[in-house]
Structure formats: C-alpha cells, structure tokens
Design a protein around this motif. Sequence first.
Motif, PDB file in Angstrom:
ATOM      1  N   ASN A   9       0.837  -1.216   0.000  1.00 38.61           N
ATOM      2  CA  ASN A   9       0.000   0.000   0.000  1.00 38.61           C
ATOM      3  C   ASN A   9       0.866   1.258   0.000  1.00 38.61           C
ATOM      4  OD1 ASN A   9       0.156  -1.209   3.009  1.00 38.61           O
ATOM      5  ND2 ASN A   9       0.200   1.029   3.146  1.00 38.61           N
TER       6      ASN A   9
ATOM      7  N   SER B 111      -7.287   2.966   1.351  1.00 40.56           N
ATOM      8  CA  SER B 111      -7.438   4.005   0.340  1.00 40.56           C
ATOM      9  C   SER B 111      -8.154   5.226   0.951  1.00 40.56           C
ATOM     10  CB  SER B 111      -8.194   3.390  -0.845  1.00 40.56           C
ATOM     11  OG  SER B 111      -8.685   4.371  -1.629  1.00 40.56           O
ATOM     12  N   ASP B 112      -9.227   4.963   1.730  1.00 39.70           N
ATOM     13  CA  ASP B 112      -9.930   6.069   2.411  1.00 39.70           C
ATOM     14  C   ASP B 112      -9.010   6.744   3.422  1.00 39.70           C
ATOM     15  OD1 ASP B 112     -12.207   5.691   1.050  1.00 39.70           O
ATOM     16  OD2 ASP B 112     -13.282   4.626   2.658  1.00 39.70           O
TER      17      ASP B 112
ATOM     18  N   ASN C   2      -6.575   9.075   1.827  1.00 41.93           N
ATOM     19  CA  ASN C   2      -7.211  10.325   1.373  1.00 41.93           C
ATOM     20  C   ASN C   2      -7.453  11.268   2.542  1.00 41.93           C
ATOM     21  OD1 ASN C   2      -7.276   9.543  -1.267  1.00 41.93           O
ATOM     22  ND2 ASN C   2      -9.316   8.633  -1.147  1.00 41.93           N
TER      23      ASN C   2
END
Length: 364
Positions: A51, A234-235, A238
């Motif tokens: 990641n 991913s959230d 962000n």
Amino acid sequence: MSRPKSCRSRPDLNNSQEKVSVYKASAVAHSNLAFVKYWGKANAELNLPLNNSISMNLSSAQTHTTVEFSDALTSDEVFLNDERLDPTGFFWKRVSQQLDRVRALAHVEMVASVHSRNTFPSGVGIASSASGMAALTVAATAALKLDLAERELSILARLGSGSASRSIPSGFVEWLAGEDSQSSYSHQIAPPEHWAITDVAVVVSASEKSMASSDGHLLALNSPFLRTRLASLSDRLNVMRRAILDRDFETFGRELESEAISLHAIAMTSAWESPGAWHSGIYYWTPATIELIQATQDWRRDGLHVYFTLDAGPTVHLICPKDQRSAVIDAIRTLERRQKDRQWTLIESEPARGAYVTDTDEAN
Ligand code: PMV
C-alpha cells in the motif's frame, strides 16, 4: 537494473588522467516517521509495498555519509559511527549491495570507502535504515556524478530499504506503492515549513525489538485481517493527505492512532513458528508502551492536543502542535516518575528537509 532515462550525464570514470579522489561526495538524510504505515510487501526483492504510505522527515534523526570510490581499494569498506563493519555481516552486505546498484548505473567497478554517522542512537524506534540508505544513495550517486532526478533517487533508495524512499523528498511525503519498480517512489505532499508539529519519541526500552521489520513485512501475509486493513487504506490515505494539507490536527490525530493500532493488530495476528515453538503473533509492546497509550487518551481528555503512533517496536511517538510540546513533555516526565528509577529517552523532531549533498566530509 537499466539506467534511468533522465540520467543526464555519465563521466568518463575510466580516464586515467582524472584523480581518483574526484569520485567522492557527502550527503545528509533524515529518517522519517510514517503516519500511514508500510506493512507487508507485494514484492520482497524489489521492496514494493502492498500500500501507499505517508510520512514526515524527522529533524533530530540524521545520517551523514561520505562515499569515496577508489581503485586503490580491493573491497568495499564501511565505517558506521567510526566503527568498521564486518564484511561478512548483514549491514556491510546491505551497503555493498546498494553500492553495486549505483556502480551498475554508472558502469564502473571501483569499490568504495563509506563513512557514515547517525545523530541518533540505533534501536530506539527510529529507523536508521531509512536515513542511512537515503544518505548512502545520494552520496554514492553524487560521487559517481550520476545526475539523477528526485524520483530516481527515491526508487534507488527504496531498493536498498523500503522506507528509505520516503527520506529523499522534503517534509511531508507519500510513497506510491506502484505496480513495478519504476512506479514505486515517493513525492512531497507539503514542505517542512507547511505545518509546525512536533514528534516526541518516547524510548521506553533500550532492548532490541522482538522481530525485525523485514520479517514482520513477510509475516503480515499470515494475518487473517490483512485484507480488511488493506481495504480501508485508500480512504485512510485520502483523509490523512487532506488533513495534512488543511493542517487539521484532530482529523490527522484520529487517523494516526487508528492506523498505528491497525498495524499492530496485523502484527499480533501474524502467526509464525520458530524452531520448536509456535507464536500466535508478534508483540512489539512493553507495559510502558501500553501505559503511554492509555495516558495519551487521558491527556486528551484533560485538554492536551496529542496523539500517538507506533512503529514496529515499543517506542511511542507522541505528535502534538509545536506550541504544546512543553506541556506534552511535562506530562511524559510526570508519568515516567510514577515508577521509581525508570528513565525514558525523549527525542524531539520537527518536519525536516529531504536528502541533500553537502560539502562536509564525514571521513575526516
Ligand atoms: O522500511 P522497513 O522495512 O524498516 O519498514 C518500516 C516499517 C514501519 O516502520 C513499521 C512502518 C513504516 O512505514 O515506516
């Protein structure tokens, strides 16, 4: 490895008219602290992470390295904090392998003398491999006059040690996981002066961590919860990126703590076997680590703006706005005194610049 396209110049290093000592350069790099962590590799050989991760360079954790390539030597020699490293040892090999990558790019075979010094102790929960590999990469490429762009330096540093890729750019940094070696590099999210926050690393134990992160990355694949962690990242990335850009400390802090616990949940559920014994997971914490985790939550209730994060070890990193640092340090020292005779080392850092070439020679 193929030579990067933007490697703009290559000197005639075999020209006997030139003096050997020309192939010498020094560099400084800082270690970094990840806010969203790298835990687990998609490709262990290339250090491709599962990641993206986000970090801040640490002003108090510097490595200063001088590299001199020379025909006069017969094999690489490496000095760390004035101590000559054993050429059969793990660290010497990692340095020499990184020099091999740089030699291949420059098409030279000269061996090198490397002198490296850390401004911070090792084994305290601050990765000297990140600053060390970044400084080595910048010094060695500069010594051989390879004119590499920041992205290429970050890729090269990553091959030596994953998190070293984040020590190349300045300030607040994101490492893009990528799909192959050329697409896995770090870039700046915001410069160091963007946000005045402080990291107080509370070193609660001087003993070595129970499992090297290089092994922890591989064992992460054993955790049944890894998939869940990756799905939420991913959230999280962000929100973390946005919080840094907006200097939104509360949102930043919530993600920071939840992320640290998520990594340790994976570690604690990564079962492994040692000769003759089965282990349900990796436990990096000591009782003092948990004391600090609980105290941080109490301090917040009492009005302090402070959140914690943890890497693969017992050290607790407390992050606060710079103007809260004395109050946070007072709170830590009060907690420390609750138990007689214990001594915690505190290492304070602010956001720092990326790796750079310097005139100061570490070999002298
Ligand atoms: O670069 P490595 O192999 O030392 O791994 C770093 C792992 C953590 O410090 C736990 C997380 C991170 O992203 O720095």
